[in-house]
Motif scaffolding. Structure first.
Motif, PDB file in Angstrom:
ATOM      1  N   LYS A  33     -15.691 -21.318  79.444  1.00 61.32           N
ATOM      2  CA  LYS A  33     -16.368 -20.400  80.361  1.00 61.32           C
ATOM      3  C   LYS A  33     -17.415 -21.206  81.113  1.00 61.32           C
ATOM      4  O   LYS A  33     -18.132 -22.008  80.511  1.00 61.32           O
ATOM      5  N   LEU A  34     -17.494 -20.976  82.430  1.00 67.11           N
ATOM      6  CA  LEU A  34     -18.407 -21.743  83.268  1.00 67.11           C
ATOM      7  C   LEU A  34     -19.140 -20.853  84.254  1.00 67.11           C
ATOM      8  O   LEU A  34     -18.580 -19.874  84.756  1.00 67.11           O
ATOM      9  N   LYS A  35     -20.371 -21.240  84.535  1.00 68.29           N
ATOM     10  CA  LYS A  35     -21.156 -20.605  85.591  1.00 68.29           C
ATOM     11  C   LYS A  35     -21.763 -21.743  86.413  1.00 68.29           C
ATOM     12  O   LYS A  35     -22.531 -22.553  85.884  1.00 68.29           O
ATOM     13  N   PHE A  36     -21.402 -21.793  87.697  1.00 64.17           N
ATOM     14  CA  PHE A  36     -21.917 -22.825  88.591  1.00 64.17           C
ATOM     15  C   PHE A  36     -23.207 -22.302  89.211  1.00 64.17           C
ATOM     16  O   PHE A  36     -23.183 -21.363  90.000  1.00 64.17           O
ATOM     17  N   LYS A  37     -24.328 -22.919  88.850  1.00 67.08           N
ATOM     18  CA  LYS A  37     -25.641 -22.377  89.203  1.00 67.08           C
ATOM     19  C   LYS A  37     -26.306 -23.073  90.387  1.00 67.08           C
ATOM     20  O   LYS A  37     -27.072 -22.451  91.110  1.00 67.08           O
ATOM     21  N   LYS A  38     -26.060 -24.360  90.561  1.00 74.15           N
ATOM     22  CA  LYS A  38     -26.676 -25.126  91.643  1.00 74.15           C
ATOM     23  C   LYS A  38     -25.695 -26.196  92.107  1.00 74.15           C
ATOM     24  O   LYS A  38     -24.902 -26.687  91.316  1.00 74.15           O
ATOM     25  N   PRO A  39     -25.782 -26.587  93.373  1.00 72.33           N
ATOM     26  CA  PRO A  39     -24.904 -27.658  93.837  1.00 72.33           C
ATOM     27  C   PRO A  39     -25.332 -29.006  93.281  1.00 72.33           C
ATOM     28  O   PRO A  39     -26.495 -29.217  92.948  1.00 72.33           O
ATOM     29  N   VAL A  40     -24.371 -29.900  93.191  1.00 65.88           N
ATOM     30  CA  VAL A  40     -24.637 -31.294  92.849  1.00 65.88           C
ATOM     31  C   VAL A  40     -24.151 -32.116  94.035  1.00 65.88           C
ATOM     32  O   VAL A  40     -22.996 -31.996  94.455  1.00 65.88           O
ATOM     33  N   TYR A  41     -25.029 -32.930  94.564  1.00 64.89           N
ATOM     34  CA  TYR A  41     -24.709 -33.712  95.749  1.00 64.89           C
ATOM     35  C   TYR A  41     -24.027 -35.018  95.362  1.00 64.89           C
ATOM     36  O   TYR A  41     -24.294 -35.580  94.297  1.00 64.89           O
ATOM     37  N   VAL A  42     -23.143 -35.471  96.231  1.00 68.52           N
ATOM     38  CA  VAL A  42     -22.485 -36.761  96.031  1.00 68.52           C
ATOM     39  C   VAL A  42     -23.584 -37.818  95.879  1.00 68.52           C
ATOM     40  O   VAL A  42     -24.542 -37.853  96.652  1.00 68.52           O
ATOM     41  N   GLY A  43     -23.478 -38.621  94.828  1.00 72.83           N
ATOM     42  CA  GLY A  43     -24.469 -39.661  94.556  1.00 72.83           C
ATOM     43  C   GLY A  43     -25.626 -39.222  93.675  1.00 72.83           C
ATOM     44  O   GLY A  43     -26.466 -40.034  93.314  1.00 72.83           O
ATOM     45  N   GLU A  44     -25.665 -37.962  93.295  1.00 78.80           N
ATOM     46  CA  GLU A  44     -26.746 -37.429  92.451  1.00 78.80           C
ATOM     47  C   GLU A  44     -26.391 -37.626  90.973  1.00 78.80           C
ATOM     48  O   GLU A  44     -25.275 -37.323  90.549  1.00 78.80           O
ATOM     49  N   LYS A  45     -27.329 -38.107  90.187  1.00 75.93           N
ATOM     50  CA  LYS A  45     -27.093 -38.298  88.750  1.00 75.93           C
ATOM     51  C   LYS A  45     -27.180 -36.950  88.029  1.00 75.93           C
ATOM     52  O   LYS A  45     -28.081 -36.154  88.286  1.00 75.93           O
ATOM     53  N   ILE A  46     -26.235 -36.732  87.133  1.00 71.09           N
ATOM     54  CA  ILE A  46     -26.228 -35.534  86.302  1.00 71.09           C
ATOM     55  C   ILE A  46     -26.152 -35.949  84.836  1.00 71.09           C
ATOM     56  O   ILE A  46     -25.775 -37.074  84.514  1.00 71.09           O
ATOM     57  N   ILE A  47     -26.499 -35.001  83.978  1.00 73.87           N
ATOM     58  CA  ILE A  47     -26.422 -35.220  82.534  1.00 73.87           C
ATOM     59  C   ILE A  47     -25.644 -34.052  81.933  1.00 73.87           C
ATOM     60  O   ILE A  47     -26.081 -32.897  82.024  1.00 73.87           O
ATOM     61  N   ALA A  48     -24.488 -34.364  81.354  1.00 78.43           N
ATOM     62  CA  ALA A  48     -23.700 -33.350  80.653  1.00 78.43           C
ATOM     63  C   ALA A  48     -24.139 -33.329  79.200  1.00 78.43           C
ATOM     64  O   ALA A  48     -24.368 -34.373  78.591  1.00 78.43           O
ATOM     65  N   GLN A  49     -24.263 -32.124  78.666  1.00 75.50           N
ATOM     66  CA  GLN A  49     -24.712 -31.958  77.284  1.00 75.50           C
ATOM     67  C   GLN A  49     -23.772 -30.994  76.568  1.00 75.50           C
ATOM     68  O   GLN A  49     -23.597 -29.855  77.000  1.00 75.50           O
ATOM     69  N   VAL A  50     -23.175 -31.465  75.494  1.00 80.75           N
ATOM     70  CA  VAL A  50     -22.299 -30.640  74.669  1.00 80.75           C
ATOM     71  C   VAL A  50     -22.949 -30.512  73.294  1.00 80.75           C
ATOM     72  O   VAL A  50     -23.317 -31.518  72.678  1.00 80.75           O
ATOM     73  N   VAL A  51     -23.102 -29.264  72.839  1.00 82.18           N
ATOM     74  CA  VAL A  51     -23.782 -28.985  71.573  1.00 82.18           C
ATOM     75  C   VAL A  51     -22.912 -28.031  70.748  1.00 82.18           C
ATOM     76  O   VAL A  51     -22.421 -27.028  71.276  1.00 82.18           O
ATOM     77  N   ILE A  52     -22.744 -28.348  69.478  1.00 87.55           N
ATOM     78  CA  ILE A  52     -22.035 -27.429  68.588  1.00 87.55           C
ATOM     79  C   ILE A  52     -22.949 -26.235  68.298  1.00 87.55           C
ATOM     80  O   ILE A  52     -24.073 -26.411  67.827  1.00 87.55           O
ATOM     81  N   ILE A  53     -22.452 -25.031  68.604  1.00 88.65           N
ATOM     82  CA  ILE A  53     -23.266 -23.833  68.346  1.00 88.65           C
ATOM     83  C   ILE A  53     -22.655 -22.927  67.271  1.00 88.65           C
ATOM     84  O   ILE A  53     -23.334 -22.044  66.760  1.00 88.65           O
ATOM     85  N   GLU A  54     -21.385 -23.176  66.928  1.00 87.07           N
ATOM     86  CA  GLU A  54     -20.750 -22.392  65.871  1.00 87.07           C
ATOM     87  C   GLU A  54     -19.572 -23.175  65.315  1.00 87.07           C
ATOM     88  O   GLU A  54     -18.864 -23.856  66.065  1.00 87.07           O
ATOM     89  N   ILE A  55     -19.374 -23.078  64.007  1.00 85.85           N
ATOM     90  CA  ILE A  55     -18.250 -23.755  63.351  1.00 85.85           C
ATOM     91  C   ILE A  55     -17.509 -22.743  62.487  1.00 85.85           C
ATOM     92  O   ILE A  55     -18.117 -22.068  61.655  1.00 85.85           O
ATOM     93  N   ASP A  56     -16.202 -22.640  62.692  1.00 86.94           N
ATOM     94  CA  ASP A  56     -15.339 -21.840  61.833  1.00 86.94           C
ATOM     95  C   ASP A  56     -14.462 -22.836  61.069  1.00 86.94           C
ATOM     96  O   ASP A  56     -13.414 -23.254  61.548  1.00 86.94           O
ATOM     97  N   ASN A  57     -14.932 -23.258  59.889  1.00 87.65           N
ATOM     98  CA  ASN A  57     -14.216 -24.267  59.107  1.00 87.65           C
ATOM     99  C   ASN A  57     -12.833 -23.800  58.676  1.00 87.65           C
ATOM    100  O   ASN A  57     -11.902 -24.597  58.597  1.00 87.65           O
ATOM    101  N   GLU A  58     -12.699 -22.501  58.420  1.00 92.70           N
ATOM    102  CA  GLU A  58     -11.421 -21.966  57.976  1.00 92.70           C
ATOM    103  C   GLU A  58     -10.336 -22.145  59.041  1.00 92.70           C
ATOM    104  O   GLU A  58      -9.195 -22.482  58.740  1.00 92.70           O
ATOM    105  N   LYS A  59     -10.707 -21.938  60.313  1.00 87.78           N
ATOM    106  CA  LYS A  59      -9.741 -22.047  61.413  1.00 87.78           C
ATOM    107  C   LYS A  59      -9.852 -23.373  62.168  1.00 87.78           C
ATOM    108  O   LYS A  59      -9.102 -23.614  63.103  1.00 87.78           O
ATOM    109  N   SER A  60     -10.801 -24.210  61.791  1.00 86.92           N
ATOM    110  CA  SER A  60     -11.049 -25.497  62.461  1.00 86.92           C
ATOM    111  C   SER A  60     -11.383 -25.309  63.939  1.00 86.92           C
ATOM    112  O   SER A  60     -10.966 -26.096  64.792  1.00 86.92           O
TER     113      SER A  60
END
Length: 134
Positions: free
Chosen positions: A80-107
């Motif tokens: 699921k995505l929500k595009f909130k602001k434009p990113v200009y060509v040549g602009e540095k961005i930082i992607a951040q992925v964080v685990i917020i839930e784990i279902d070990n039974e279903k992997s």
């Protein structure tokens, strides 16, 4: 199968998308909207300059999921995505992925998948579900 992942585990990655990156993506995807490719056209737009395709930005999230967290063998189930602001060509961005839930039974791992600019503004906000059985 249990892994050593934990809620709150995070990976960040910086990236600058160049005009060549945007042009290659336009060729591959067929999305040749001039807002991404034509500086004169884009200058007259609400953004005032060429912007990176939103889906190209999110490819950095896919890279993190597939290579780092959880890593090789990850299977994308949902994004699921929500595009909130434009990113200009040549602009540095930082992607951040964080685990917020784990279902070990279903992997299944639920991840926050956000992208920030250098002003610490969230430009893309998202969540993903990933199957990881390795």
């Amino acid at each position: 199968m249990k892994h050593d992942f934990y809620i709150g585990q995070k990976i960040c990655e910086e990236k600058v998308f160049t005009s060549q990156d945007v042009e290659r993506f336009a060729q591959i995807s067929g999305d040749c909207n001039p807002i991404h490719l034509n500086a004169e056209y884009a200058k007259k737009s609400r953004f005032g300059g060429t912007i990176v395709h939103g889906i190209l930005l999110t490819s950095l999230i896919s890279k993190i999921i597939g290579m780092d967290l959880p890593g090789e063998g990850s299977i994308y189930m949902e994004q699921k995505l929500k595009f909130k602001k434009p990113v200009y060509v040549g602009e540095k961005i930082i992607a951040q992925v964080v685990i917020i839930e784990i279902d070990n039974e279903k992997s299944i791992y639920t991840l926050s998948t956000d992208i920030y600019n250098l002003k610490d503004q969230c430009v893309v906000q998202g969540t993903a579900k990933v199957l990881y059985e390795r």
